[in-house]
Motif scaffolding. Structure first.
Motif, PDB file in Angstrom:
ATOM      1  N   MET A   1      69.485  34.585  -4.258  1.00 52.67           N
ATOM      2  CA  MET A   1      69.293  33.449  -5.131  1.00 52.67           C
ATOM      3  C   MET A   1      68.898  33.949  -6.529  1.00 52.67           C
ATOM      4  SD  MET A   1      66.776  30.281  -4.461  1.00 52.67           S
ATOM      5  CE  MET A   1      67.383  28.696  -4.832  1.00 52.67           C
ATOM      6  N   ARG A   2      69.533  33.381  -7.560  1.00 50.74           N
ATOM      7  CA  ARG A   2      69.240  33.786  -8.933  1.00 50.74           C
ATOM      8  C   ARG A   2      67.919  33.194  -9.413  1.00 50.74           C
ATOM      9  NH1 ARG A   2      74.561  32.217 -12.173  1.00 50.74           N
ATOM     10  NH2 ARG A   2      74.586  34.179 -13.255  1.00 50.74           N
ATOM     11  N   LYS A   3      67.197  33.996 -10.160  1.00 48.50           N
ATOM     12  CA  LYS A   3      65.975  33.482 -10.766  1.00 48.50           C
ATOM     13  C   LYS A   3      66.338  32.587 -11.939  1.00 48.50           C
ATOM     14  CE  LYS A   3      62.795  37.215  -9.745  1.00 48.50           C
ATOM     15  NZ  LYS A   3      61.859  38.183 -10.319  1.00 48.50           N
ATOM     16  N   SER A   4      65.547  31.592 -12.175  1.00 50.08           N
ATOM     17  CA  SER A   4      65.771  30.692 -13.304  1.00 50.08           C
ATOM     18  C   SER A   4      65.425  31.408 -14.614  1.00 50.08           C
ATOM     19  CB  SER A   4      64.887  29.457 -13.169  1.00 50.08           C
ATOM     20  OG  SER A   4      64.992  28.667 -14.328  1.00 50.08           O
ATOM     21  N   TRP A   5      66.232  31.163 -15.618  1.00 47.18           N
ATOM     22  CA  TRP A   5      65.977  31.753 -16.936  1.00 47.18           C
ATOM     23  C   TRP A   5      65.213  30.807 -17.832  1.00 47.18           C
ATOM     24  CZ3 TRP A   5      66.527  36.725 -17.963  1.00 47.18           C
ATOM     25  CH2 TRP A   5      67.293  37.487 -17.093  1.00 47.18           C
ATOM     26  N   ARG A   6      64.858  29.637 -17.327  1.00 48.40           N
ATOM     27  CA  ARG A   6      64.110  28.665 -18.116  1.00 48.40           C
ATOM     28  C   ARG A   6      62.684  29.146 -18.374  1.00 48.40           C
ATOM     29  NH1 ARG A   6      65.772  23.523 -18.973  1.00 48.40           N
ATOM     30  NH2 ARG A   6      67.787  23.001 -18.119  1.00 48.40           N
ATOM     31  N   ASN A   7      62.154  28.710 -19.507  1.00 43.95           N
ATOM     32  CA  ASN A   7      60.759  28.975 -19.880  1.00 43.95           C
ATOM     33  C   ASN A   7      60.424  30.454 -20.021  1.00 43.95           C
ATOM     34  OD1 ASN A   7      60.095  26.186 -19.885  1.00 43.95           O
ATOM     35  ND2 ASN A   7      60.025  26.260 -17.653  1.00 43.95           N
ATOM     36  N   ARG A   8      61.399  31.227 -20.472  1.00 44.42           N
ATOM     37  CA  ARG A   8      61.156  32.653 -20.722  1.00 44.42           C
ATOM     38  C   ARG A   8      61.273  32.998 -22.203  1.00 44.42           C
ATOM     39  NH1 ARG A   8      63.146  36.259 -15.758  1.00 44.42           N
ATOM     40  NH2 ARG A   8      62.582  34.830 -14.106  1.00 44.42           N
ATOM     41  N   GLY A   9      61.534  31.976 -23.034  1.00 36.16           N
ATOM     42  CA  GLY A   9      61.597  32.213 -24.468  1.00 36.16           C
ATOM     43  C   GLY A   9      62.949  32.660 -24.982  1.00 36.16           C
ATOM     44  N   LEU A  10      63.950  32.696 -24.131  1.00 34.30           N
ATOM     45  CA  LEU A  10      65.270  33.169 -24.547  1.00 34.30           C
ATOM     46  C   LEU A  10      65.897  32.252 -25.598  1.00 34.30           C
ATOM     47  CD1 LEU A  10      67.502  35.234 -24.244  1.00 34.30           C
ATOM     48  CD2 LEU A  10      68.392  33.902 -22.332  1.00 34.30           C
ATOM     49  N   ALA A  11      65.856  30.952 -25.367  1.00 35.00           N
ATOM     50  CA  ALA A  11      66.447  30.004 -26.326  1.00 35.00           C
ATOM     51  C   ALA A  11      65.752  30.100 -27.684  1.00 35.00           C
ATOM     52  CB  ALA A  11      66.367  28.584 -25.791  1.00 35.00           C
ATOM     53  N   LYS A  12      64.439  30.199 -27.661  1.00 35.38           N
ATOM     54  CA  LYS A  12      63.694  30.300 -28.912  1.00 35.38           C
ATOM     55  C   LYS A  12      64.047  31.594 -29.634  1.00 35.38           C
ATOM     56  CE  LYS A  12      59.111  29.754 -30.902  1.00 35.38           C
ATOM     57  NZ  LYS A  12      57.724  29.361 -30.611  1.00 35.38           N
ATOM     58  N   HIS A  13      64.131  32.674 -28.910  1.00 39.60           N
ATOM     59  CA  HIS A  13      64.490  33.966 -29.510  1.00 39.60           C
ATOM     60  C   HIS A  13      65.873  33.889 -30.164  1.00 39.60           C
ATOM     61  CE1 HIS A  13      64.927  38.268 -30.082  1.00 39.60           C
ATOM     62  NE2 HIS A  13      66.101  38.169 -29.484  1.00 39.60           N
ATOM     63  N   LEU A  14      66.839  33.348 -29.448  1.00 40.71           N
ATOM     64  CA  LEU A  14      68.196  33.238 -29.996  1.00 40.71           C
ATOM     65  C   LEU A  14      68.230  32.328 -31.226  1.00 40.71           C
ATOM     66  CD1 LEU A  14      70.235  32.972 -26.693  1.00 40.71           C
ATOM     67  CD2 LEU A  14      70.132  34.921 -28.258  1.00 40.71           C
ATOM     68  N   LEU A  15      67.487  31.238 -31.174  1.00 40.91           N
ATOM     69  CA  LEU A  15      67.437  30.320 -32.307  1.00 40.91           C
ATOM     70  C   LEU A  15      66.801  30.977 -33.528  1.00 40.91           C
ATOM     71  CD1 LEU A  15      68.008  27.511 -33.390  1.00 40.91           C
ATOM     72  CD2 LEU A  15      65.875  26.744 -32.343  1.00 40.91           C
ATOM     73  N   VAL A  16      65.723  31.685 -33.328  1.00 44.73           N
ATOM     74  CA  VAL A  16      65.060  32.382 -34.434  1.00 44.73           C
ATOM     75  C   VAL A  16      65.996  33.438 -35.021  1.00 44.73           C
ATOM     76  CG1 VAL A  16      63.193  34.005 -34.999  1.00 44.73           C
ATOM     77  CG2 VAL A  16      62.701  31.928 -33.686  1.00 44.73           C
ATOM     78  N   GLN A  17      66.697  34.175 -34.174  1.00 51.03           N
ATOM     79  CA  GLN A  17      67.642  35.179 -34.669  1.00 51.03           C
ATOM     80  C   GLN A  17      68.763  34.528 -35.480  1.00 51.03           C
ATOM     81  OE1 GLN A  17      67.187  38.580 -34.519  1.00 51.03           O
ATOM     82  NE2 GLN A  17      65.204  37.849 -33.800  1.00 51.03           N
ATOM     83  N   ALA A  18      69.244  33.385 -35.026  1.00 48.18           N
ATOM     84  CA  ALA A  18      70.290  32.664 -35.763  1.00 48.18           C
ATOM     85  C   ALA A  18      69.771  32.209 -37.129  1.00 48.18           C
ATOM     86  CB  ALA A  18      70.773  31.461 -34.955  1.00 48.18           C
ATOM     87  N   LEU A  19      68.544  31.727 -37.177  1.00 50.37           N
ATOM     88  CA  LEU A  19      67.964  31.283 -38.452  1.00 50.37           C
ATOM     89  C   LEU A  19      67.761  32.453 -39.407  1.00 50.37           C
ATOM     90  CD1 LEU A  19      65.418  28.670 -37.073  1.00 50.37           C
ATOM     91  CD2 LEU A  19      67.590  28.208 -38.248  1.00 50.37           C
ATOM     92  N   ILE A  20      67.345  33.588 -38.872  1.00 55.58           N
ATOM     93  CA  ILE A  20      67.202  34.797 -39.701  1.00 55.58           C
ATOM     94  C   ILE A  20      68.558  35.193 -40.262  1.00 55.58           C
ATOM     95  CG2 ILE A  20      66.726  37.280 -39.603  1.00 55.58           C
ATOM     96  CD1 ILE A  20      64.472  36.581 -37.567  1.00 55.58           C
TER      97      ILE A  20
END
Length: 64
Positions: free
Chosen positions: A1-20
């Motif tokens: 079973m795959r572990k959930s990737w939610r609530n690990r900060g990935l979306a925030k990291h990608l968004l911050v990188q896009a803004l930079i």
């Protein structure tokens, strides 16, 4: 079973990188659209500095 990737900060990291990236390439602002019922997305966007500019109401009708 795959572990959930939610609530690990990935979306925030990608968004911050896009803004930079946008800032580095001399863009002065950016906008996005999100459903007002999507609380997790709203929270994410606000956490990196987005603020509400306006709300849009859309109408539709089923024709079949």
């Amino acid at each position: 079973m795959r572990k959930s990737w939610r609530n690990r900060g990935l979306a925030k990291h990608l968004l911050v990188q896009a803004l930079i990236y946008l800032k580095t390439n001399e863009l002065h602002s950016t906008k996005l659209e999100v459903m007002t019922t999507n609380q997790s997305a709203l929270s994410l966007y606000q956490s990196v500095g987005f603020c509400v500019d306006s709300e849009e109401t859309r109408y539709f009708i089923q024709l079949n």
